[in-house]
Each structure stands twice: as C-alpha cells, then as structure tokens.
Design a protein around this motif. Structure first.
Motif, mmCIF file in Angstrom:
data_model
loop_
_atom_site.group_PDB
_atom_site.id
_atom_site.type_symbol
_atom_site.label_atom_id
_atom_site.label_comp_id
_atom_site.label_asym_id
_atom_site.label_seq_id
_atom_site.Cartn_x
_atom_site.Cartn_y
_atom_site.Cartn_z
ATOM 1 N N GLY A 1 0.816 -1.206 0.000
ATOM 2 C CA GLY A 1 0.000 0.000 0.000
ATOM 3 C C GLY A 1 0.850 1.257 0.000
ATOM 4 N N GLN B 1 2.782 4.545 1.324
ATOM 5 C CA GLN B 1 3.552 4.806 2.533
ATOM 6 C C GLN B 1 4.361 6.081 2.375
ATOM 7 N N CYS B 2 4.563 6.756 3.492
ATOM 8 C CA CYS B 2 5.398 7.954 3.459
ATOM 9 C C CYS B 2 6.586 7.825 4.398
ATOM 10 N N SER C 1 0.308 1.473 4.228
ATOM 11 C CA SER C 1 -1.071 1.689 4.685
ATOM 12 C C SER C 1 -1.786 0.378 4.987
ATOM 13 N N MET D 1 -0.739 -0.692 8.422
ATOM 14 C CA MET D 1 -1.155 0.192 9.506
ATOM 15 C C MET D 1 -2.603 -0.024 9.917
ATOM 16 N N HIS D 2 -3.460 -0.336 8.951
ATOM 17 C CA HIS D 2 -4.882 -0.428 9.272
ATOM 18 C C HIS D 2 -5.280 -1.750 9.926
ATOM 19 N N THR E 1 -7.059 12.154 12.666
ATOM 20 C CA THR E 1 -5.647 12.207 12.301
ATOM 21 C C THR E 1 -4.802 12.175 13.564
ATOM 22 N N TYR F 1 -0.886 10.730 10.155
ATOM 23 C CA TYR F 1 -1.676 9.705 9.487
ATOM 24 C C TYR F 1 -3.158 9.926 9.753
ATOM 25 N N GLN F 2 -3.981 9.310 8.918
ATOM 26 C CA GLN F 2 -5.420 9.304 9.140
ATOM 27 C C GLN F 2 -5.845 7.912 9.570
#
Length: 407
Positions: free
Chosen positions: A57, A59-60, A66, A69-70, A345, A355-356
């Motif tokens: 996904g 990513q920064c 992502s 993370m979820h 966020t 992040y959200q």
C-alpha cells in the motif's frame, strides 16, 4: 450525546488479557487488532524481515505501508529471530506470561520451530492457542498454502461473479477472506476466554479460511442441496440475477432496494402506477421470489428515466432504502462518517508523520501501529530481562530493537 450504556467500556473488556501475536499479513492481524480494541495487551512478534505487509500500500515512511497500519493498531512490536536457538529460548521464556497465542504458520513449520500446541500447553496449561490456517489440519488440502485469492476461487466466490454477470470469474477487490476469517477467529477467542473464566481450562482453536468461507458462501447458495433428497437448484436467485447491481440513472448510478410489500406499494405510488401492485409478480413475497429477474429488470428500466439526485430525494421521502454509489474519494468525505468522527488524524509517536485513522479510537496514544521492533527492549525489560541480557541478545542478533539506530 450520551452514549448507550452498552457501548461504554468496550475498549476495556479484555483489560489484563495478554496476547502473543505471531501472525503476519492480514487475517491474523485483523484477529489480534479486534482483541486489542477490546483492551487486550497485544505483543506482535516479528521476524527480522518484519511483517511483509509493512511494504504494501501507500507509505510515506519505510516499513509503514497503509495496508499494515490499518490492521496493526493496539500492538507493541518486538523482533525475535525464531530460526535461532537463542530466539526460540527467548520466546519460551515469554509464553507463560500470556493468555492467548495466535499464529498463522503452517502446522509442519510451527512444529519444526517447537511451538506446536502440545509443547505450548505443557509450558502454559491454560493457554488459548489459536492456529489460523488455509484448510485446517485434516483432509487432502491440509498442507497447501493459501491466500485470499486462492480461497475466493475455491470457495466459489469468483464463480458466483461469473454466474451472475455472464462474464469471466473475478475476485472481489477486497481481502474479504482474510478479514472475515480474522473476525471469526477473534470471536472464537472471546468465547474461549469466557469459557476459561468459568472452568480454568485453555483450548486449542483452529480456524480454516476455506471452511469459514465455504460456510459463508453456502449459507446463501446451497439452495436445493439443503434438503434430502437434494434438488439441483443451488444458488439464491435474488443474489444471482444479472439485474441486481447499482442501477443506472439518467446521469449516473444509485443503489436501491425495493424489498417488501410496503416498499413496492410506495414505489408504485411514487412512479404513478399504484395498480401495478396487483400484478402477482410484484404483489407478494412469494410472487417476487419466483420472478427476481423480472422485477429487477423492471426497476433497472424505470431508474434510467430520472437523475440520481431526483431518485435519492424521492426514494428517501418514500422511506425506500437507497444510496449514492460512492467511490473511495466520496467515501472518505461522507458526511455521515464525518458527523460520527469516524476519521481522525494523529502524529505517529515514533516518527512524527501524520496519518489518518479509520476508527477514532485507534488514533489514541498507545493505539498506533508500531514500527518494526519498536518495543523490543521495553517488552523484554517488563518481563524482567536485565539491560545486560538484552544487550547480549541484541549483539547475537536473536532480537532487534527498532530504535537502535536512533540511540
């Protein structure tokens, strides 16, 4: 607004329960994230390479994709090399302090590592041991590897798409197998914890992706094979008619479900044809059940006569279930989700990157997805390991500390 009593404290229901999470990818992390959301302490044990989903996904920052993370909120991450003798010995020292162990490692592999159920039970008799697998432990498929796409195909989901549309088989563009199986596994753990509270006994739980999804599909589509003697009419015709899909309007698409007698009477009144309810194909549940193709085709034709906004307004006024067809951008700006503070966020407590979150609770301090090995030293210290022992384990590479480059 005051919350209903039933919703208060759900995030503390499993307070004091400790979960050793040896899972990766999606299915296992979904299971343990649910348990973490109920207040369990989750320690995620990663290999030196880390969970492969860290790279999936958008990513920064490195290793914080992502997709990872979820499904990895509420967790602490430690890195242990279970291929090393020191790493395995370390895990054995941790196991007695935990209530639940969850893994998605194939049976032969977990036995080679030495962490099969019998061995773990000997060290922790009341352990709730959860093995997540593709096909269970018996039968001709037991040793096969499994992924979401494979199970979608084998459990009939891909062919149902072809049966309904007349197109080629296709996968649902969602990891529905992993997510549903992980959710089922979490509920199995909750039931087992309740049982253990009553009798003091641990339990072995195996949750199979294939069997879970076979039940999921066949509960809708076993049809005539439900009975003995069986008939050949498998499949639920309402779900399989090619006209059951978002309806085209004059300027887009909407979703609408004209389902029961009340809905149909209101719909025919809305379009100025109240006498149509006398038609036996539309006027009763039994009549509609025998004519799904006809009634859905009728709706498909009618909805093309006006705009989406006009239909939504009229159907809503008539109390007929309906909705716009959101794309992902529209979904992330949905006013209902915004009103419920669904999105929030947060600044990640390790990197500072913003992040959200898709659940307002997951943005709370301590609920954020961890960096790889972010908590290795912290967790081992909490288990009584001395700084000297931890440094020796780091030097031997039996463990990794995700923060070591910053210290």
């Amino acid at each position: 607004m005051t919350q209903p009593v039933s919703s208060r404290g759900a995030d503390k229901a499993l307070a004091g329960i400790k979960v050793l999470d040896l899972t990766s990818v999606i299915m296992g992390p979904v299971c343990t994230q649910i348990l973490g959301g109920y207040g369990a302490e989750i320690v995620k044990v990663e290999s030196p390479e880390g969970d492969i989903m860290r790279h999936a996904g958008a990513q920064c920052e490195p290793e914080m994709g992502s997709m990872f993370m979820h499904v990895n909120h509420y967790k602490k991450s430690i890195v242990i090399d279970l291929k090393s003798d020191e790493g395995r010995q370390l895990l054995w020292k941790l196991i007695p302090d935990y209530d639940v162990l969850v893994h998605n490692i194939r049976r032969d592999a977990i036995e080679r590592l030495g962490f099969g159920y019998d061995a773990v039970r000997a060290a922790k008799p009341d352990m709730i041991y959860v093995a997540l697998s593709g096909y269970g432990e018996d039968g001709p498929y037991a040793a096969k590897p499994a992924f979401d796409d494979i199970i979608q195909a084998e459990a009939g989901l891909a062919s149902l798409y072809a049966l309904q549309t007349g197109n080629e088989p296709a996968y649902l563009p969602s990891l529905i197998v992993d997510r549903h199986t992980g959710t089922v596994a979490a509920h199995r753990v909750l039931a087992s914890l309740f049982r253990r509270q009553a009798c003091g006994q641990g339990e072995y739980i195996n949750v199979s992706m294939f069997e879970t999804m076979a039940e999921f599909v066949l509960s809708d589509h076993l049809g005539g094979k439900t009975f003995d003697p069986a008939s050949k009419d498998t499949g639920y015709s309402r779900l399989l008619t090619r006209h059951r899909r978002p309806y085209r309007t004059s300027d887009g698409y909407i979703a609408a479900v004209v389902y029961n007698d009340k809905h149909w009477k209101a719909f025919f009144k809305l379009i100025g044809k109240p006498d149509m309810f006398a038609d036996s194909r539309f006027g009763s549940a039994a009549g509609r059940a025998s004519n799904y193709d006809t009634i859905y085709k009728y709706l498909s034709d009618v909805f093309q006569t006006d705009t989406s906004a006009s239909w939504i307004a009229s159907l809503t006024a008539a109390d007929i279930p309906c909705a716009m067809v959101n794309d992902i951008e529209m979904l992330t700006n949905d006013p209902h989700l915004e009103a419920g503070q669904f999105f929030s966020t947060y600044s990640h407590d390790r990197s500072g990157v913003t992040y959200q979150a898709v659940n307002k609770n997951t943005a709370n301090p301590g609920h954020q997805p961890p960096g790889k090995g972010q908590h290795t030293v912290e967790v081992l210290a909490s288990h009584g390991f001395t700084p000297e022992t931890i440094q020796a384990l780091l030097k031997s590479k039996a463990i990794q500390n995700g923060l070591q480059d910053e210290e």
